[in-house]
Write an enzyme that holds these catalytic residues in place. Structure first.
Site, short mmCIF file in Angstrom:
data_model
loop_
_atom_site.label_atom_id
_atom_site.label_comp_id
_atom_site.label_asym_id
_atom_site.label_seq_id
_atom_site.Cartn_x
_atom_site.Cartn_y
_atom_site.Cartn_z
N GLY A 128 0.84 -1.21 0.00
CA GLY A 128 0.00 0.00 0.00
C GLY A 128 0.86 1.25 0.00
NE ARG A 185 -1.18 -4.87 -0.60
CZ ARG A 185 -2.00 -3.82 -0.45
NH1 ARG A 185 -2.95 -3.59 -1.32
NH2 ARG A 185 -1.86 -3.02 0.58
CG ASP A 212 4.56 -6.85 8.05
OD1 ASP A 212 3.77 -6.64 7.11
OD2 ASP A 212 4.19 -7.21 9.19
CB THR A 259 2.79 0.64 6.00
OG1 THR A 259 1.43 0.46 6.43
CG2 THR A 259 3.69 0.27 7.17
CG ASP A 308 -1.59 -0.24 7.93
OD1 ASP A 308 -2.46 0.62 7.76
OD2 ASP A 308 -1.43 -1.22 7.17
CG ASP A 366 1.31 -2.91 10.01
OD1 ASP A 366 2.18 -2.24 9.40
OD2 ASP A 366 0.52 -3.66 9.42
N GLY A 412 -5.75 0.54 9.08
CA GLY A 412 -4.73 -0.01 9.98
C GLY A 412 -4.52 -1.50 9.78
NE ARG A 413 -1.95 -4.75 5.63
CZ ARG A 413 -1.23 -5.17 4.61
NH1 ARG A 413 -1.11 -6.45 4.40
NH2 ARG A 413 -0.63 -4.33 3.80
P1 ADP Z 1 3.09 -4.49 2.67
O1 ADP Z 1 4.50 -4.43 2.20
O2 ADP Z 1 2.45 -3.13 2.74
O3 ADP Z 1 2.92 -5.30 3.94
P2 ADP Z 1 2.01 -6.71 1.14
O4 ADP Z 1 1.85 -7.60 2.32
O5 ADP Z 1 0.91 -6.69 0.13
O6 ADP Z 1 2.21 -5.19 1.53
O7 ADP Z 1 3.36 -7.12 0.43
C1 ADP Z 1 3.83 -6.44 -0.72
C2 ADP Z 1 4.51 -7.42 -1.66
O8 ADP Z 1 5.63 -8.01 -1.01
C3 ADP Z 1 3.66 -8.62 -2.08
O9 ADP Z 1 2.79 -8.35 -3.11
C4 ADP Z 1 4.73 -9.59 -2.50
O10 ADP Z 1 5.23 -9.30 -3.78
C5 ADP Z 1 5.81 -9.34 -1.48
N1 ADP Z 1 5.63 -10.30 -0.36
C6 ADP Z 1 4.70 -10.28 0.60
N2 ADP Z 1 4.79 -11.34 1.42
C7 ADP Z 1 5.81 -12.08 0.96
C8 ADP Z 1 6.42 -13.31 1.35
N3 ADP Z 1 5.97 -14.00 2.40
N4 ADP Z 1 7.45 -13.77 0.63
C9 ADP Z 1 7.91 -13.07 -0.43
N5 ADP Z 1 7.39 -11.91 -0.86
C10 ADP Z 1 6.35 -11.42 -0.19
O1 F6P Z 2 -1.52 -1.22 4.57
C1 F6P Z 2 -2.15 -0.02 4.22
C2 F6P Z 2 -3.62 -0.23 4.02
O2 F6P Z 2 -4.20 1.02 3.67
C3 F6P Z 2 -4.36 -0.84 5.21
O3 F6P Z 2 -4.63 0.12 6.22
C4 F6P Z 2 -5.57 -1.42 4.54
O4 F6P Z 2 -6.05 -2.52 5.26
C5 F6P Z 2 -5.07 -1.84 3.20
O5 F6P Z 2 -3.86 -1.15 2.97
C6 F6P Z 2 -6.02 -1.55 2.07
O6 F6P Z 2 -5.49 -2.07 0.91
P1 F6P Z 2 -6.05 -1.76 -0.55
O7 F6P Z 2 -5.36 -0.49 -1.01
O8 F6P Z 2 -5.62 -2.94 -1.34
O9 F6P Z 2 -7.53 -1.57 -0.47
#
Ligand code: ADP
Ligand code: F6P
Length: 323
Positions: free
Chosen positions: A14, A75, A106, A128, A130, A132, A173-174
């Site tokens: 995000g 993502r 994360d 982010t 959040d 978090d 905040g997820r």
């Molecule tokens: P954020 O970084 O905000 O937590 P996501 O959880 O959607 O957002 O993760 C962003 C991108 O990071 C994912 O679309 C993927 O490409 C990569 N990613 C997430 N989790 C994993 C994982 N367990 N192993 C490898 N890559 C990951």
């Molecule tokens: O991680 C940031 C965030 O805005 C969260 O607060 C929320 O749960 C999520 O991303 C929303 O994701 P999307 O942009 O895919 O609707």
């Protein structure tokens, strides 16, 4: 390892206000150190597809004050596959990318860990709204999002006050309640519901509304983290049980936009600079955090294993003073 010659920078997951300031800092620090820097588009997708662009001092002009991310974000489920990872590594080799600064949450850190394990050193920066990420007290975008949410709830308060209603407001905040907690304190919410604390509708909301009403309070703001959800049902329940007209509002993605605050621009700039300094010294596989007021860096694996305790005392304090 000889002097690093080329790095990449990407934003992932995000978007968050301040990501641009971080990209700018990475690009300018790298160029100042004689390191070539590629902007990788749409998170890990750009690495998989080879969608990269060499950045110059001017390609990051006029972005420090903008929300969103000029590199775009995504993502990338493909990155989690063997095939996607192989394509990403091949493209790193093709463009001579010897290190990557990954700005994201994360999930993005997990991707950075995997890439590092395959021989491309990464530095993670917390981006982010959040807040978090366990290893860091602070994430880029959190401050702006709190301020945006606060301004939105202040506006809601005007109409809530004139109609003598109750507003039940959902903030993002997820799965975490940090954004809800800070926003709730800043707007003087009668109750703050977060996923970290189990709530009792009767005791925590209805009784509190009744108590504050008997002391003369006529309008009420309830802040609910999206991880708790159900704002419509909560509003309905409040109306039925107290007789106070109630409305539910989901703030949604407005919280992700807007010009970053001083704090987000400052943290993003410092963290971006620090990330390139690490890579330039041949140090990778780390994430940059703010802890106890200091900029620190940790091994990615260790950082991902850390846990962050929710500030229950702060929630208690909010409950006492919002009466
Ligand atoms: P954020 O970084 O905000 O937590 P996501 O959880 O959607 O957002 O993760 C962003 C991108 O990071 C994912 O679309 C993927 O490409 C990569 N990613 C997430 N989790 C994993 C994982 N367990 N192993 C490898 N890559 C990951
Ligand atoms: O991680 C940031 C965030 O805005 C969260 O607060 C929320 O749960 C999520 O991303 C929303 O994701 P999307 O942009 O895919 O609707």
């Amino acid at each position: 390892m000889g002097k690093i010659k080329t790095i990449g920078v990407l934003t992932s997951g995000g978007d968050a206000p301040g990501m641009n300031a971080a990209v700018r800092a990475v690009v300018r620090t790298a160029i100042a150190m004689g390191i070539k820097v590629y902007g990788i588009k749409r998170g890990y997708n750009g690495l998989i597809e080879g969608d990269v662009e060499e950045m110059t001092l001017r390609s990051v002009s006029d972005i420090i004050h903008r929300g969103g991310t000029v590199l775009y974000t995504a993502r990338s489920p493909m990155f989690k596959t063997e095939e996607g990872m192989k394509a990403a590594i091949d493209n790193c080799k093709r463009f001579g990318i010897e290190g990557v600064v990954v700005i994201g949450g994360d999930g993005s850190y997990r991707g950075a860990r995997d890439l590092s394990l395959r021989g491309v050193p990464c530095i993670g920066l917390p981006g982010t709204i959040d807040n978090d990420i366990s290893c860091s007290d602070y994430t880029i975008g959190f401050d702006t999002a709190m301020n945006t949410a606060m301004e939105m709830v202040d506006k809601l308060r005007d109409t809530t006050q004139s109609h003598e209603r109750c507003s039940v407001v959902e903030v993002m905040g997820r799965r975490a309640g940090y954004l809800a907690l800070q926003t709730g304190i800043a707007v003087g919410a009668t109750a703050i519901l977060v996923p970290e604390v189990k709530f009792d509708l009767q005791k925590d909301i209805i009784e509190k509304i009744n108590k504050t009403q008997s002391s003369g309070k006529k309008h009420f703001i309830i802040v609910v983290a999206e991880g708790v959800g159900h704002v419509d049902e909560i509003a309905k329940e409040i109306e039925e049980q107290t007789g106070i007209e109630s409305r539910a509002t989901v703030l949604g993605h407005v919280q992700r936009g807007g010009s970053p605050t001083v704090r987000d621009r400052d943290m993003a700039s410092r963290m971006g600079y620090h990330a390139v300094e690490l890579l330039s010294r041949g140090i990778g596989n780390r994430v940059v955090s703010l802890r106890n007021g200091n900029l620190v860096d940790d091994d990615i694996h260790e950082a991902l294993a850390m846990t962050k305790e929710f500030d229950f005392d702060m929630l208690k304090m909010a409950n006492v003073i919002s009466i």
